[in-house]
Design a protein around this motif. Sequence first.
Motif, PDB file in Angstrom:
ATOM      1  N   ALA A  27      -9.900 -42.512  25.333  1.00  0.00           N
ATOM      2  CA  ALA A  27      -8.704 -43.480  26.092  1.00  0.00           C
ATOM      3  C   ALA A  27      -9.416 -44.961  26.292  1.00  0.00           C
ATOM      4  CB  ALA A  27      -8.999 -42.893  27.478  1.00  0.00           C
ATOM      5  N   ASP A  28     -10.650 -45.038  26.199  1.00  0.00           N
ATOM      6  CA  ASP A  28     -11.228 -46.565  26.222  1.00  0.00           C
ATOM      7  C   ASP A  28     -11.616 -46.809  24.657  1.00  0.00           C
ATOM      8  OD1 ASP A  28     -12.067 -49.068  26.350  1.00  0.00           O
ATOM      9  OD2 ASP A  28     -13.745 -48.419  27.600  1.00  0.00           O
ATOM     10  N   ASP A  29     -10.755 -46.903  23.587  1.00  0.00           N
ATOM     11  CA  ASP A  29     -11.073 -47.082  22.400  1.00  0.00           C
ATOM     12  C   ASP A  29     -11.923 -48.426  22.322  1.00  0.00           C
ATOM     13  OD1 ASP A  29      -8.476 -47.935  23.029  1.00  0.00           O
ATOM     14  OD2 ASP A  29      -8.164 -48.656  21.018  1.00  0.00           O
ATOM     15  N   VAL A  30     -11.510 -49.521  22.979  1.00  0.00           N
ATOM     16  CA  VAL A  30     -12.294 -50.652  22.637  1.00  0.00           C
ATOM     17  C   VAL A  30     -13.877 -50.520  23.334  1.00  0.00           C
ATOM     18  CG1 VAL A  30     -12.473 -53.097  23.720  1.00  0.00           C
ATOM     19  CG2 VAL A  30     -10.208 -52.111  23.051  1.00  0.00           C
ATOM     20  N   GLY A  31     -13.877 -49.992  24.489  1.00  0.00           N
ATOM     21  CA  GLY A  31     -15.288 -49.716  25.027  1.00  0.00           C
ATOM     22  C   GLY A  31     -16.135 -48.812  24.193  1.00  0.00           C
ATOM     23  N   GLU A  32     -15.375 -47.431  23.963  1.00  0.00           N
ATOM     24  CA  GLU A  32     -16.141 -46.379  23.330  1.00  0.00           C
ATOM     25  C   GLU A  32     -16.290 -46.433  21.644  1.00  0.00           C
ATOM     26  OE1 GLU A  32     -13.826 -42.995  24.399  1.00  0.00           O
ATOM     27  OE2 GLU A  32     -14.296 -43.153  26.695  1.00  0.00           O
ATOM     28  N   LEU A  33     -15.245 -47.245  21.176  1.00  0.00           N
ATOM     29  CA  LEU A  33     -15.376 -47.125  19.654  1.00  0.00           C
ATOM     30  C   LEU A  33     -15.476 -48.542  18.966  1.00  0.00           C
ATOM     31  CD1 LEU A  33     -12.554 -44.526  19.020  1.00  0.00           C
ATOM     32  CD2 LEU A  33     -14.850 -44.035  19.157  1.00  0.00           C
ATOM     33  N   HIS A  47     -18.512 -58.708  25.413  1.00  0.00           N
ATOM     34  CA  HIS A  47     -17.409 -57.545  25.414  1.00  0.00           C
ATOM     35  C   HIS A  47     -16.174 -58.507  25.844  1.00  0.00           C
ATOM     36  CE1 HIS A  47     -15.085 -54.480  26.895  1.00  0.00           C
ATOM     37  NE2 HIS A  47     -16.063 -53.418  26.566  1.00  0.00           N
ATOM     38  N   ASP A  48     -15.983 -59.278  26.622  1.00  0.00           N
ATOM     39  CA  ASP A  48     -14.658 -59.949  27.025  1.00  0.00           C
ATOM     40  C   ASP A  48     -14.227 -60.713  26.003  1.00  0.00           C
ATOM     41  OD1 ASP A  48     -16.925 -61.911  27.484  1.00  0.00           O
ATOM     42  OD2 ASP A  48     -15.339 -63.233  28.572  1.00  0.00           O
ATOM     43  N   GLU A  49     -14.985 -61.374  25.098  1.00  0.00           N
ATOM     44  CA  GLU A  49     -14.454 -62.064  23.983  1.00  0.00           C
ATOM     45  C   GLU A  49     -13.806 -61.132  22.945  1.00  0.00           C
ATOM     46  OE1 GLU A  49     -17.496 -65.986  23.574  1.00  0.00           O
ATOM     47  OE2 GLU A  49     -17.938 -64.194  23.240  1.00  0.00           O
ATOM     48  N   ILE A  50     -14.455 -59.964  22.719  1.00  0.00           N
ATOM     49  CA  ILE A  50     -14.079 -58.937  21.867  1.00  0.00           C
ATOM     50  C   ILE A  50     -12.686 -58.463  22.366  1.00  0.00           C
ATOM     51  CG2 ILE A  50     -14.227 -56.564  20.852  1.00  0.00           C
ATOM     52  CD1 ILE A  50     -17.223 -57.190  21.156  1.00  0.00           C
ATOM     53  N   LEU A  53      -9.845 -60.679  21.909  1.00  0.00           N
ATOM     54  CA  LEU A  53      -9.326 -60.789  20.334  1.00  0.00           C
ATOM     55  C   LEU A  53      -8.768 -59.492  20.059  1.00  0.00           C
ATOM     56  CD1 LEU A  53     -12.541 -62.416  18.502  1.00  0.00           C
ATOM     57  CD2 LEU A  53     -10.558 -63.462  18.703  1.00  0.00           C
ATOM     58  N   TYR A  54      -9.139 -58.534  20.480  1.00  0.00           N
ATOM     59  CA  TYR A  54      -8.384 -57.283  20.236  1.00  0.00           C
ATOM     60  C   TYR A  54      -6.887 -57.482  20.751  1.00  0.00           C
ATOM     61  CZ  TYR A  54      -6.812 -52.534  20.917  1.00  0.00           C
ATOM     62  OH  TYR A  54      -5.984 -51.510  21.100  1.00  0.00           O
ATOM     63  N   GLU A  55      -6.944 -57.872  22.086  1.00  0.00           N
ATOM     64  CA  GLU A  55      -5.640 -58.024  22.688  1.00  0.00           C
ATOM     65  C   GLU A  55      -4.737 -58.995  21.951  1.00  0.00           C
ATOM     66  OE1 GLU A  55      -3.495 -59.571  26.714  1.00  0.00           O
ATOM     67  OE2 GLU A  55      -5.387 -58.188  27.139  1.00  0.00           O
ATOM     68  N   GLU A  56      -5.112 -59.809  21.246  1.00  0.00           N
ATOM     69  CA  GLU A  56      -4.319 -60.661  20.307  1.00  0.00           C
ATOM     70  C   GLU A  56      -3.720 -60.036  19.258  1.00  0.00           C
ATOM     71  OE1 GLU A  56      -6.503 -64.246  19.538  1.00  0.00           O
ATOM     72  OE2 GLU A  56      -6.633 -65.151  21.538  1.00  0.00           O
ATOM     73  N   CYS A  57      -4.825 -59.288  18.664  1.00  0.00           N
ATOM     74  CA  CYS A  57      -4.629 -58.458  17.580  1.00  0.00           C
ATOM     75  C   CYS A  57      -3.393 -57.380  17.703  1.00  0.00           C
ATOM     76  CB  CYS A  57      -5.860 -57.990  16.857  1.00  0.00           C
ATOM     77  SG  CYS A  57      -5.838 -57.366  15.113  1.00  0.00           S
TER      78      CYS A  57
END
Length: 203
Positions: A27-33, A47-50, A53-57
């Motif tokens: 469910a939390d693919d950013v945090g878990e994977l 983590h917040d920078e990642i 960037l993930y949200e932009e992508c």
Amino acid sequence: MSAPTDLNRDAIDVVVFDAMGVLYSSADDVGELLVPYLRSHGCVLRHDEIARLYEECSLGELSSTEFWAATGASGASDEEYCRNHRLTEGMVTLLAELDVTGVRLACLSNDVSEWSKLLRERFGLSEYITDWFISGDIGVRKPAPEAFAALCRRLDVIPERILLIDDREANVAAARTAGLQALRFGSPRLSTTDQLRKELRPW
């Protein structure tokens, strides 16, 4: 939390699945994977920078290649990262059962376009799910009202005849506000595909 809502099963033309936490087990693919994968490839961003960037992508503002470069993840690739994802137990069987009823199946997901394509090809999900609405393609993320408006417009189906199955309360609430029927997968009463199957009966 929004209260459980009885389904109007006779008024469902399309069942729309979320991806992460519904079709796929994380469910939390950013945090878990994603973060652990990036760390294994030398990324030192916070983590917040990642997440930014993930949200932009996931809005299509960066390609996946640009994302890997921006995170400084040496040798990272879409194919290697996507191998970490797993299907939710029993989900393919449920999709197959729904498919034979003639109901239309779709996916509305906040995800990177390239990753979404790789995952559905890997697991053969396009055999059952014919319509994919990925934030990286449509340029908007749930729970923004525009995501549900785009879904209804492109499906050419009125909101009341669409059932969304999502694991995030904010998305379920926003879908109901937009006029869709919605169920929250992952709640205590709806945490397995067997429970979801029973919720959909006799439809």
